[in-house]
Scaffold this active site. Structure first.
Site, PDB file in Angstrom:
ATOM      1  N   GLY A   8       0.862  -1.195   0.000  1.00 39.24           N
ATOM      2  CA  GLY A   8       0.000   0.000   0.000  1.00 39.24           C
ATOM      3  C   GLY A   8       0.887   1.230   0.000  1.00 39.24           C
ATOM      4  N   ASP A 150      -0.612   6.778  19.070  1.00 41.16           N
ATOM      5  CA  ASP A 150      -1.329   7.132  20.297  1.00 41.16           C
ATOM      6  C   ASP A 150      -0.350   7.619  21.370  1.00 41.16           C
ATOM      7  OD1 ASP A 150      -3.744   6.342  19.098  1.00 41.16           O
ATOM      8  OD2 ASP A 150      -3.322   4.252  19.597  1.00 41.16           O
ATOM      9  N   ARG A 153       1.020  11.047  20.182  1.00 37.95           N
ATOM     10  CA  ARG A 153       0.028  12.111  20.442  1.00 37.95           C
ATOM     11  C   ARG A 153      -0.051  12.417  21.937  1.00 37.95           C
ATOM     12  NH1 ARG A 153      -4.444   9.720  16.444  1.00 37.95           N
ATOM     13  NH2 ARG A 153      -4.024  10.998  14.618  1.00 37.95           N
ATOM     14  N   HIS A 177      -6.992   0.876  19.545  1.00 34.57           N
ATOM     15  CA  HIS A 177      -6.464   1.952  18.697  1.00 34.57           C
ATOM     16  C   HIS A 177      -7.572   2.824  18.096  1.00 34.57           C
ATOM     17  CE1 HIS A 177      -3.615   4.011  16.173  1.00 34.57           C
ATOM     18  NE2 HIS A 177      -4.133   3.535  15.057  1.00 34.57           N
TER      19      HIS A 177
HETATM   20  N1  APR Z   1      -3.300  -4.137  -2.074  1.00 37.53           N
HETATM   21  C1  APR Z   1      -2.353  -3.186  -1.919  1.00 37.53           C
HETATM   22  N2  APR Z   1      -2.626  -1.890  -1.790  1.00 37.53           N
HETATM   23  C2  APR Z   1      -3.908  -1.529  -1.812  1.00 37.53           C
HETATM   24  C3  APR Z   1      -4.960  -2.459  -1.941  1.00 37.53           C
HETATM   25  C4  APR Z   1      -4.608  -3.823  -2.080  1.00 37.53           C
HETATM   26  N3  APR Z   1      -5.527  -4.775  -2.218  1.00 37.53           N
HETATM   27  N4  APR Z   1      -6.120  -1.775  -1.910  1.00 37.53           N
HETATM   28  C5  APR Z   1      -5.818  -0.480  -1.768  1.00 37.53           C
HETATM   29  N5  APR Z   1      -4.476  -0.325  -1.708  1.00 37.53           N
HETATM   30  C6  APR Z   1      -3.684   0.898  -1.622  1.00 37.53           C
HETATM   31  C7  APR Z   1      -4.285   2.036  -2.433  1.00 37.53           C
HETATM   32  O1  APR Z   1      -4.013   1.888  -3.809  1.00 37.53           O
HETATM   33  C8  APR Z   1      -3.583   3.229  -1.834  1.00 37.53           C
HETATM   34  O2  APR Z   1      -2.367   3.529  -2.491  1.00 37.53           O
HETATM   35  O3  APR Z   1      -3.632   1.377  -0.298  1.00 37.53           O
HETATM   36  C9  APR Z   1      -3.285   2.765  -0.385  1.00 37.53           C
HETATM   37  C10 APR Z   1      -4.103   3.507   0.650  1.00 37.53           C
HETATM   38  O4  APR Z   1      -3.770   4.838   0.605  1.00 37.53           O
HETATM   39  P1  APR Z   1      -4.803   6.017   0.918  1.00 37.53           P
HETATM   40  O5  APR Z   1      -6.088   5.749   0.215  1.00 37.53           O
HETATM   41  O6  APR Z   1      -4.104   7.299   0.666  1.00 37.53           O
HETATM   42  O7  APR Z   1      -5.095   5.813   2.480  1.00 37.53           O
HETATM   43  P2  APR Z   1      -4.204   6.255   3.745  1.00 37.53           P
HETATM   44  O8  APR Z   1      -4.643   7.584   4.227  1.00 37.53           O
HETATM   45  O9  APR Z   1      -2.773   6.034   3.429  1.00 37.53           O
HETATM   46  O10 APR Z   1      -4.704   5.182   4.841  1.00 37.53           O
HETATM   47  C11 APR Z   1      -4.488   3.807   4.677  1.00 37.53           C
HETATM   48  O11 APR Z   1      -4.278   3.333   7.036  1.00 37.53           O
HETATM   49  O12 APR Z   1      -4.700   4.573   8.980  1.00 37.53           O
HETATM   50  C12 APR Z   1      -5.171   3.672   8.064  1.00 37.53           C
HETATM   51  O13 APR Z   1      -7.495   4.166   8.153  1.00 37.53           O
HETATM   52  C13 APR Z   1      -6.364   4.192   7.346  1.00 37.53           C
HETATM   53  O14 APR Z   1      -6.957   2.043   6.680  1.00 37.53           O
HETATM   54  C14 APR Z   1      -6.437   3.236   6.223  1.00 37.53           C
HETATM   55  C15 APR Z   1      -4.988   3.012   5.864  1.00 37.53           C
END
Ligand code: APR
Length: 327
Positions: A8, A150, A153, A177
């Protein structure tokens, strides 16, 4: 030298976290994976002249290559909480992403240390445990829900009202969390704090709901990314240090209390009895969790009450995660 995979890595947290990990000279291989956007992010980061070699992998077909030979896997993949989205919506999407990714971890790097950021962490960590168990590769000492933010913060918010306090102030935070599952133990702060009752209540509320301040300020654009990436990078740095030198480093994390049944006893007597997972300070080592660090003192009555409330809510979150996998 260790190899780290970020799953991700093209997201809000993922990009900032990957950048911070690129600055870590103990990493030799930085494997960046996402389903979109990763070539640009990885190529950009790869020009920074530090030790690690950066590689990228895109889409499920390349997940095996992203994970093979990896020592530490960190997972910020998922969708962030957006206005109008229910917690159930968030749960269903992120639960399926975590399941898919953990199945791949079980198949391609089953002995890696695993740090999960994707929310709701109170449920995604139990999901990961169940998936690993089903594949017969589960070791509770190697699974962490990242709760460092946490504690970060808590220290920062205390310093907002007591600017003379040093950055090294430490406030243990236990429980879960999110919201009222987060229990800051201000009475066990090191060094001790001199706070009025009203200040304590305000601080506890701010630490529990600090994430909402960010969601509101971002006005629909997502949740905490930069501070989360900072906190996760700090956690991974500690994992790396203890992995490499087996030195004793204590960090908070949401863990399976089975990782140290002896150490879990104190926590259970405080009101966490019957819970399989709980956020606690843990001593890190080469194996992952060496032991649960004992709390240095007795929490106050108010904090004990907070643990009771947290435990009830956390149990619902944990059961939801487990049921998702074994239903
Ligand atoms: N496999 C890999 N990556 C994925 C998948 C998957 N199946 N599905 C989504 N992603 C990627 C997206 O393409 C994106 O690049 O996960 C990334 C998520 O990034 P954002 O949408 O910017 O989200 P972000 O703010 O980084 O938060 C991600 O962390 O704190 C937690 O609640 C938040 O669950 C969320 C996660």
């Amino acid at each position: 030298m260790v190899s780290v995979a970020v799953l991700g890595a093209a997201g809000g947290i993922g990009q900032s976290l990957s950048l911070l990990l690129k600055l870590n000279q103990a990493i030799s291989r930085l494997s960046l994976y996402d389903i979109v956007g990763i070539p640009g992010v990885a190529t950009d980061i790869s020009h920074i002249n530090t030790n690690s070699a950066v590689e990228y992998h895109i889409g499920q077909a390349q997940l095996d290559a992203a994970l093979r030979g990896i020592d530490i896997v960190v997972i910020p993949a998922g969708v962030p909480r957006k206005p109008g989205m229910t917690r159930d919506d968030l749960f269903n999407i992120n639960a399926s992403i975590i399941r898919e990714l953990i199945e791949a971890v079980a198949d391609h790097c089953p002995s890696a240390l695993l740090a999960i950021i994707s929310n709701p962490v109170n449920s995604t960590v139990p999901i990961a445990a169940e998936v690993l168990k089903a594949r017969g590769v589960y070791d509770p000492r190697r699974l962490f829900g990242v709760t460092t933010l946490d504690v970060v913060r808590a220290a920062r918010f205390v310093r907002d009202i007591r600017p003379n306090i040093d950055t090294s102030v430490y406030i243990p935070v236990v429980g879960g969390h999110s919201g009222n599952t987060i229990v800051p133990l201000l009475s066990l702060a090191e060094p001790q704090l001199d706070l009025a009752q009203e200040e304590i209540e305000d601080l506890v509320h701010r630490i529990q709901y600090g994430g909402d301040e960010v969601v509101k300020a971002k006005n629909g654009a997502g949740s905490a990314t930069l501070s989360m990436a900072y906190a996760a990078a700090r956690f991974i740095e500690s994992l790396i240090q203890s992995f490499e030198s087996d030195s004793i480093i204590v960090e908070p994390a949401l863990v399976d209390l089975a990782a140290d049944t002896q150490g879990a006893k104190q926590i259970k007597t405080l009101g966490a009895d019957g819970l399989a997972f709980f956020a606690v300070p843990v001593v890190l080592g080469k194996v992952g969790i060496k032991r649960i660090a004992p709390l240095r003192g007795e929490p106050s009555l108010l904090e004990r009450k907070g643990i009771e409330i947290a435990a009830a809510a956390l149990k619902v979150n944990i059961d939801k995660g487990i049921t998702y996998v074994i239903k």
